[in-house]
Design an enzyme around this catalytic site. Structure first.
Site, PDB file in Angstrom:
ATOM      1  CG  PHE A   1     -11.035   8.720   2.713  1.00 26.69           C
ATOM      2  CD1 PHE A   1     -11.199  10.190   2.051  1.00 26.69           C
ATOM      3  CD2 PHE A   1     -12.110   7.945   2.316  1.00 26.69           C
ATOM      4  CE1 PHE A   1     -11.373  10.008   0.875  1.00 26.69           C
ATOM      5  CE2 PHE A   1     -13.428   7.626   0.528  1.00 26.69           C
ATOM      6  CZ  PHE A   1     -12.404   9.183   0.423  1.00 26.69           C
ATOM      7  CG  ASN A   2      -5.562  10.266   5.191  1.00 29.05           C
ATOM      8  OD1 ASN A   2      -6.388  10.420   4.353  1.00 29.05           O
ATOM      9  ND2 ASN A   2      -4.647  10.630   5.163  1.00 29.05           N
TER      10      ASN A   2
ATOM     11  CG  PHE B   1       6.746  17.432   0.918  1.00 29.27           C
ATOM     12  CD1 PHE B   1       7.425  17.115   0.889  1.00 29.27           C
ATOM     13  CD2 PHE B   1       5.863  16.616   2.497  1.00 29.27           C
ATOM     14  CE1 PHE B   1       8.703  15.951   1.529  1.00 29.27           C
ATOM     15  CE2 PHE B   1       6.871  15.719   3.264  1.00 29.27           C
ATOM     16  CZ  PHE B   1       8.267  15.051   2.450  1.00 29.27           C
TER      17      PHE B   1
ATOM     18  CB  SER C   1      -1.227  -0.323   0.871  1.00 28.62           C
ATOM     19  OG  SER C   1       0.109   0.151   2.608  1.00 28.62           O
TER      20      SER C   1
ATOM     21  CE1 TYR D   1      -2.860   0.184  -2.361  1.00 27.08           C
ATOM     22  CE2 TYR D   1      -3.395   2.543  -1.995  1.00 27.08           C
ATOM     23  CZ  TYR D   1      -3.320   1.573  -1.525  1.00 27.08           C
ATOM     24  OH  TYR D   1      -4.176   1.390  -0.214  1.00 27.08           O
TER      25      TYR D   1
END
Length: 340
Positions: free
Chosen positions: A168-169, A207, A76, A140
């Site tokens: 999701f996260n 980022f 993943s 992925y």
């Protein structure tokens, strides 16, 4: 009995724990390449093997009265999938083909598949619904979408029942603090920030600070891993009482977004420690905002997330404080970057 493939991994182990808590008999199949034997509930039966090995899977179906299969075993890492796509198509697609083929040979037709929001790519709308076009931008996400299509084709041809859950996260840890997130390398934002605040990383990188968001950093939807596990239980219950008509795809998220800066501040607040932040350039392919709509599973199965962001980080911090090296004493932490 329920077969949990990948039950030694982060999400799989939490699902196994929830299944055991409510009295299900569980057999876990895992090759332990990324999972941890210590994460598997002691009441579950553990078989070390590969879902792509027909003999390994067949032996389980011959020995145990499996009623349904939950599939969590996949590679993943988005960045790895870009540089080594064949690994992802082999493990995520070809191995799942073998699992499905063997299931059908033994007359097992109830399947819950762990998918991902990466199938949507850069979405055309926010919040993301199940009707949002699927346009993955990396191998992925593409590998997961390929499996989704295989599953749907099997439903038509062989009467396979399925529930596909697009996460999701995922974040947080079981409230007991006995199992939690332990990847090597670690690429998820919350554990990376907490590891930094423990002194295991020199800094935390952001980022891009010029996104079209309220503070210039990317916004993501975070969901507690136990909420994910409970969604799988609801999907399983609906499938076990059905009469052959379960063909569903659901998003799983909190429906609320938090920026990278939000996460760092909340981690600082909960730990009482200050982060050393490094500002870096944007990464290619990072969408500004990813927020899920979970209205369908809320309406059809009654699922609702119960953990707030503060709860997610508190349970994660509890795990990291008590397991500074994860499951393995002296294990080496991964890179200083994270994937969203």
């Amino acid at each position: 009995m329920i077969l949990v493939v990948g039950g030694a991994g982060y999400i799989g182990s939490h699902v196994v724990k929830e299944l055991i808590r409510r009295g299900n008999e569980v057999v876990v199949l895992d090759n332990l390449t990324t999972g941890h034997k210590q994460a598997i509930d002691k009441e579950a039966i553990f078989i070390k093997g590969n879902l792509g090995n027909k003999q390994d899977v067949s032996l389980i179906f011959e020995k145990y009265p499996v009623k349904a299969v939950m599939h969590f075993a996949a590679n993943s890492l988005v960045s790895e999938s870009v540089v080594n796509p064949l690994k992802y198509y082999l493990n995520n697609v070809v191995a799942t083909f073998t699992l499905l083929e063997t299931m059908l040979e033994y007359g097992i037709k109830k399947f819950i598949f762990s998918s991902t929001a990466a199938t949507y790519g850069i979405p055309e709308q926010i919040p993301i619904t199940e009707m949002t076009p699927t346009k993955p931008i990396n191998p992925y996400g593409q590998s997961k979408l390929m499996v989704e299509q295989i599953v749907k084709d099997c439903a038509i041809a062989y009467s396979l029942e399925y529930t596909i859950l697009r996460y999701f996260n995922a974040a947080g840890a079981d409230e007991t603090g006995t199992i939690g997130e332990n990847h090597n390398p670690e690429t998820h934002l919350i554990p990376i920030v907490l590891q930094h605040l423990q002194g295991q990383r020199k800094r935390i990188s952001i980022f891009g600070t010029d996104y079209s968001t309220y503070d210039g950093t990317c916004i993501r939807d975070y969901i507690h891993v136990t909420d994910l596990a409970k969604a799988h239980i609801l999907a399983l219950d609906a499938m076990l009482i059905s009469k052959g008509n379960i063909h569903r795809t659901y998003n799983l998220g909190n429906g609320q977004g938090y920026s990278v800066r939000d996460i760092i501040r909340k981690c600082e607040e909960i730990t009482g420690r200050k982060a050393n932040i490094h500002y870096a350039e944007r990464r290619t392919g990072d969408p500004a905002i990813l927020i899920a709509s979970s209205a369908n599973i809320e309406r059809e199965l009654g699922w609702q997330p119960s953990y707030r962001l503060e709860d997610i980080i508190k349970t994660a911090w509890n795990w990291h404080k008590n397991h500074p090296h994860g499951y393995e004493k002296g294990s080496v932490r991964g890179s200083y970057t994270y994937e969203s």
